[in-house]
Design an enzyme around this catalytic site. Structure first.
Site, short mmCIF file in Angstrom:
data_model
loop_
_atom_site.label_atom_id
_atom_site.label_comp_id
_atom_site.label_asym_id
_atom_site.label_seq_id
_atom_site.Cartn_x
_atom_site.Cartn_y
_atom_site.Cartn_z
N GLY A 266 40.51 38.53 57.81
CA GLY A 266 40.94 38.40 56.43
C GLY A 266 40.89 37.05 55.81
O GLY A 266 40.40 36.01 56.43
N GLY B 209 47.81 34.92 56.95
CA GLY B 209 48.66 34.88 58.04
C GLY B 209 48.23 35.55 59.25
O GLY B 209 48.73 36.02 60.24
N THR C 267 46.95 33.53 61.97
CA THR C 267 47.55 32.59 62.80
C THR C 267 48.99 33.18 63.05
O THR C 267 49.49 33.06 64.29
CB THR C 267 47.39 31.01 62.42
OG1 THR C 267 46.17 30.74 61.88
CG2 THR C 267 47.86 30.07 63.57
N HIS D 236 43.27 28.48 19.94
CA HIS D 236 42.70 29.08 21.38
C HIS D 236 43.54 30.02 21.76
O HIS D 236 43.17 31.29 22.26
CB HIS D 236 41.78 27.87 21.72
CG HIS D 236 41.34 28.39 23.22
ND1 HIS D 236 39.87 28.18 23.20
CD2 HIS D 236 41.68 28.96 24.35
CE1 HIS D 236 39.24 28.74 24.52
NE2 HIS D 236 40.43 29.24 25.21
N GLU D 237 44.82 29.27 22.46
CA GLU D 237 45.57 30.02 23.28
C GLU D 237 46.26 31.14 22.52
O GLU D 237 46.12 32.29 23.02
CB GLU D 237 46.61 29.20 23.80
CG GLU D 237 46.29 28.04 24.64
CD GLU D 237 45.30 28.68 25.78
OE1 GLU D 237 45.47 29.60 26.29
OE2 GLU D 237 44.41 27.58 26.22
N HIS E 46 43.74 34.07 22.57
CA HIS E 46 43.90 34.92 23.72
C HIS E 46 45.18 36.08 23.54
O HIS E 46 45.08 37.05 23.67
CB HIS E 46 43.88 34.23 24.96
CG HIS E 46 42.92 33.36 25.48
ND1 HIS E 46 41.71 33.99 25.60
CD2 HIS E 46 42.75 32.08 25.82
CE1 HIS E 46 41.08 32.95 26.10
NE2 HIS E 46 41.80 31.80 26.01
P1 ADP Z 1 45.53 32.20 58.16
O1 ADP Z 1 45.37 31.86 59.53
O2 ADP Z 1 45.19 33.46 58.02
O3 ADP Z 1 44.59 31.07 57.56
P2 ADP Z 1 48.19 31.04 58.56
O4 ADP Z 1 48.65 32.06 59.61
O5 ADP Z 1 47.85 30.03 59.01
O6 ADP Z 1 47.03 31.77 57.64
O7 ADP Z 1 49.26 31.30 57.28
C1 ADP Z 1 49.93 29.81 56.77
C2 ADP Z 1 51.36 30.20 56.34
O8 ADP Z 1 51.22 30.97 55.40
C3 ADP Z 1 52.10 30.65 57.28
O9 ADP Z 1 52.43 29.62 58.19
C4 ADP Z 1 53.17 31.16 56.89
O10 ADP Z 1 54.15 30.44 56.53
C5 ADP Z 1 52.55 31.88 55.46
N1 ADP Z 1 52.23 33.19 55.57
C6 ADP Z 1 51.09 33.76 55.60
N2 ADP Z 1 51.01 35.27 55.71
C7 ADP Z 1 52.34 35.42 55.77
C8 ADP Z 1 53.42 36.67 55.97
N3 ADP Z 1 52.56 37.82 56.17
N4 ADP Z 1 54.29 36.57 56.15
C9 ADP Z 1 55.07 35.12 56.11
N5 ADP Z 1 54.37 34.23 55.93
C10 ADP Z 1 53.13 34.12 55.85
ZN ZN Z 2 40.82 29.91 26.72
#
Ligand code: ADP
Ligand code: ZN
Length: 623
Positions: A214, A219, A221, A435-436, A439
């Site tokens: 992903g 999330g 890790t 400009h804004e 849009h």
């Molecule tokens: P990845 O490993 O996919 O790059 P991480 O797991 O390190 O991402 O996510 C980083 C932080 O983002 C986590 O520590 C958490 O605080 C937040 N986070 C990411 N996904 C979620 C989720 N599904 N629910 C709650 N917090 C999330």
């Molecule tokens: Zn613009």
């Protein structure tokens, strides 16, 4: 509205210098110093035996005697006769307990010796001196080794120091919002870690590993930690890039170390982040690297080698599964891929809820609105957003986080912090305002557009001099070609207003043009939305889980046809936008003046202008 994926900064892995190494080094230095010092001091004297000394005493040859607790220093009459600088005294050890006896003997009447008993507490002094020296040296070494980030001592035996283990992660599935499918797939692994016996009894082969796939910050890790937390097993984590070292063989030995350590505490989870750093395909397309190859081979060997019935599960994360070596993905290795998607509306809402659990929220907070506004944001962005909001509330001296805090920090995450000190000339400001509004007005007057929620000409640190924010009313998974064309017209609306009103083209539109071009290209080459090419999709998508970059994969003629079509689409959208604005020129002027005065106007204010105008001129149908 683009959401840049801000990945939270990685915590630096503290390489703690081993204290005992420092202690030994300090002790060695102290010993060396004292030896050198003693040698130097003793060099001033000539060493003699006690018998020799006694002989001199008997012979009455002594001129001066100094009795210390452990030695006697004496000057013979011959030496005393010499000029002071050439005198060389002798010393000899003193058998314990003889001090007084000796003094009496020397002091006996008839001898003309100058006796001095030095009452030295030098043993204590010496010990004190050593302790102080040791302490000071040790302190300096500690300081030094900290300054060098542990580089001096920490690198010794670093292969072990880099693996980082958590006995208990303290994270459970409750902390992971959304991601229900991923959780479901991981449930089996948890069950297996709980009681491997259940599986081995039947004879089922246990899963060795799973690959979490992903975008960054979704999330992965966190999920891996939650698996360890749910199963209540230790969590080993290491990043793929830690394996890749300058020296051939280091990575491989780290892999070996990691699995050895894990085997000792099994059942446990081994998590390898960014596995693409080691697991990159070995074919020469991505460059050849024997260190990486060796590390990968070791990894493959270890994965094959460990006995999964002991309860070791290897999880790995990547955002580029397509570049992984096929050997890694083979059955029996990382054969399961678990997709960790960007969260949808509900997922984002849940993520916000998870992260606001411990935060005091004011009454007016509507997380649903924030979730709606953050389409495309990943969990890490949302965690970041909530934290920014909390920080802002503290800065403003409030006790709770308000909706405004959340909205402002949302803008911080998306557009960088508001930068009030960029000084624009009045003309520049007028151009930015038109400009804004260009849009916004195109969006407001079109049928298929997303409603405008805010227009501002307050510059942001990201470099945008102003921006128009659109907020979707609901989550959308499909976009029709009309909607895409509307988006294109909205994107070029800024430039159209500039040209219509001031007759100039500015650099301020470059980002709009870039995005419009990308979108038009996708319509032609991926979505089959052009007349000339019809359903043919001459492009392929690479890196599906990163930015989804498409590359053209067709003949030169088709490729130039694509370019033509893109140009056609863009110019027709541009003309449409200009038409819309010129028929509503009065409205454009009115809103722009208002924006110039107020700097920021809301979507409701904008719609009030538009509706008032419609009511006045009912003969011009909207659209
Ligand atoms: P990845 O490993 O996919 O790059 P991480 O797991 O390190 O991402 O996510 C980083 C932080 O983002 C986590 O520590 C958490 O605080 C937040 N986070 C990411 N996904 C979620 C989720 N599904 N629910 C709650 N917090 C999330
Ligand atoms: Zn613009």
């Amino acid at each position: 509205m683009d959401n840049n994926n801000k990945q939270p900064p990685k915590k630096p892995e503290g390489k703690k210098p081993k204290i005992w190494v420092l202690l030994i080094v300090t002790a060695a230095i102290v010993l060396l110093i004292s030896t050198v010092y003693n040698a130097m001091v003793n060099g001033q004297y000539t060493q003699t035996t006690f018998t020799e000394f006694m002989a001199e005493v008997e012979a009455g040859n002594l001129s001066e005697v100094e009795i210390r607790h452990d030695r006697v220093i004496y000057l013979t009459k011959d030496q005393a006769a010499k000029p002071a600088r050439q005198q060389k005294a002798c010393y000899t050890g003193l058998p314990y307990g003889d001090i007084l006896e000796l003094a009496e003997k020397l002091d006996a009447p008839g001898t003309e010796v100058n006796v001095e008993i030095v009452e030295d507490n030098s043993t204590i002094m010496m010990i004190l001196y050593y302790i102080i020296m040791f302490g000071a040296l040790f302190g300096v070494m500690m300081l030094l080794s900290k300054k060098m980030g542990g580089g001096m001592m920490g690198n010794m035996g670093a292969s072990k120091a880099k693996v980082y283990m958590e006995k208990q992660t303290g994270v459970t599935f409750k902390d992971v919002a959304g991601q229900d499918e991923a959780k479901e797939s991981l449930q089996e692994i948890i069950d297996f870690l709980h009681n491997p016996g259940k599986y081995t009894e039947i004879g089922a082969k246990l899963p060795k590993g799973a690959l979490l796939v992903g975008s960054p910050g979704t999330g992965k890790t966190l999920l891996a930690k939650a698996v360890a937390g749910e199963a209540n097993v230790p969590f080993f984590s290491i990043s793929g890039s830690d394996f890749v070292e300058m020296f051939v063989g280091v990575g491989a030995s780290r892999v070996r170390d990691l699995f050895n350590q894990a085997a000792k505490v099994a059942p446990c989870i081994i998590f390898i982040d960014e596995i693409d750093a080691v697991g990159r395909s070995r074919d020469s397309r991505y460059g050849n690297n024997s260190e990486q190859e060796q590390t990968l081979n070791q990894l493959l060997g270890e994965i094959d080698g460990f006995d999964s019935s002991k309860g070791i599960v290897c999880l790995a994360a990547t955002n580029r599964p397509e570049i992984l070596d096929k050997a890694l993905l083979r059955a029996g290795r990382f054969d399961r891929q678990i997709i960790v998607d960007r969260p949808n509306l509900q997922g984002r809402l849940d993520t916000l809820k998870v992260h606001t659990r411990k935060i005091k929220l004011a009454e007016d907070v509507d997380l649903k609105k924030i979730a709606q506004a953050t389409a495309g944001a990943v969990g890490a962005d949302l965690a970041n957003l909530v934290n920014e909001a909390a920080l802002r509330a503290v800065r403003k001296g409030r006790k709770a986080v308000t909706q405004e805090d959340l909205l402002v920090s949302f803008e911080t995450v998306i557009a960088g912090t508001e930068k009030k000190n960029t000084v624009l000339t009045d003309t520049e400001k007028r151009i930015v305002a038109y400009h804004e509004v260009g849009h916004a007005l195109v969006a407001a007057l079109e049928k298929h557009s997303q409603p405008v929620s805010k227009i501002t000409i307050v510059p942001h640190t990201s470099g945008a001099l102003g921006y128009t924010m659109q907020m979707p009313e609901e989550e959308k998974y499909l976009q029709t070609s009309q909607e895409l064309l509307t988006e294109l017209r909205t994107l070029v609306g800024g430039r159209a207003a500039e040209e219509l009103v001031f007759g100039v083209k500015t650099t301020g539109a470059s980002n709009d043009i870039q995005r419009a071009t990308d979108l038009a290209k996708k319509m032609v080459s991926l979505y089959g939305m052009s007349d000339a090419l019809g359903l043919m999709a001459p492009a392929s998508v690479n890196h599906q889980y990163l930015e989804g970059q498409a590359y053209l994969d067709c003949s030169d003629e088709t490729s130039s046809l694509v370019d033509k079509e893109v140009q056609n689409i863009l110019s027709s959208c541009y003309n449409d936008a200009k038409n819309i604005l010129s028929t509503n020129r009065a409205l454009l002027d009115e809103i722009s003046e208002h924006l110039l005065a107020k700097e920021t106007i809301t979507g409701d204010e904008l719609m009030a202008f538009v509706n008032a105008d419609n009511a006045e001129t009912t003969d011009i149908p909207k659209e």
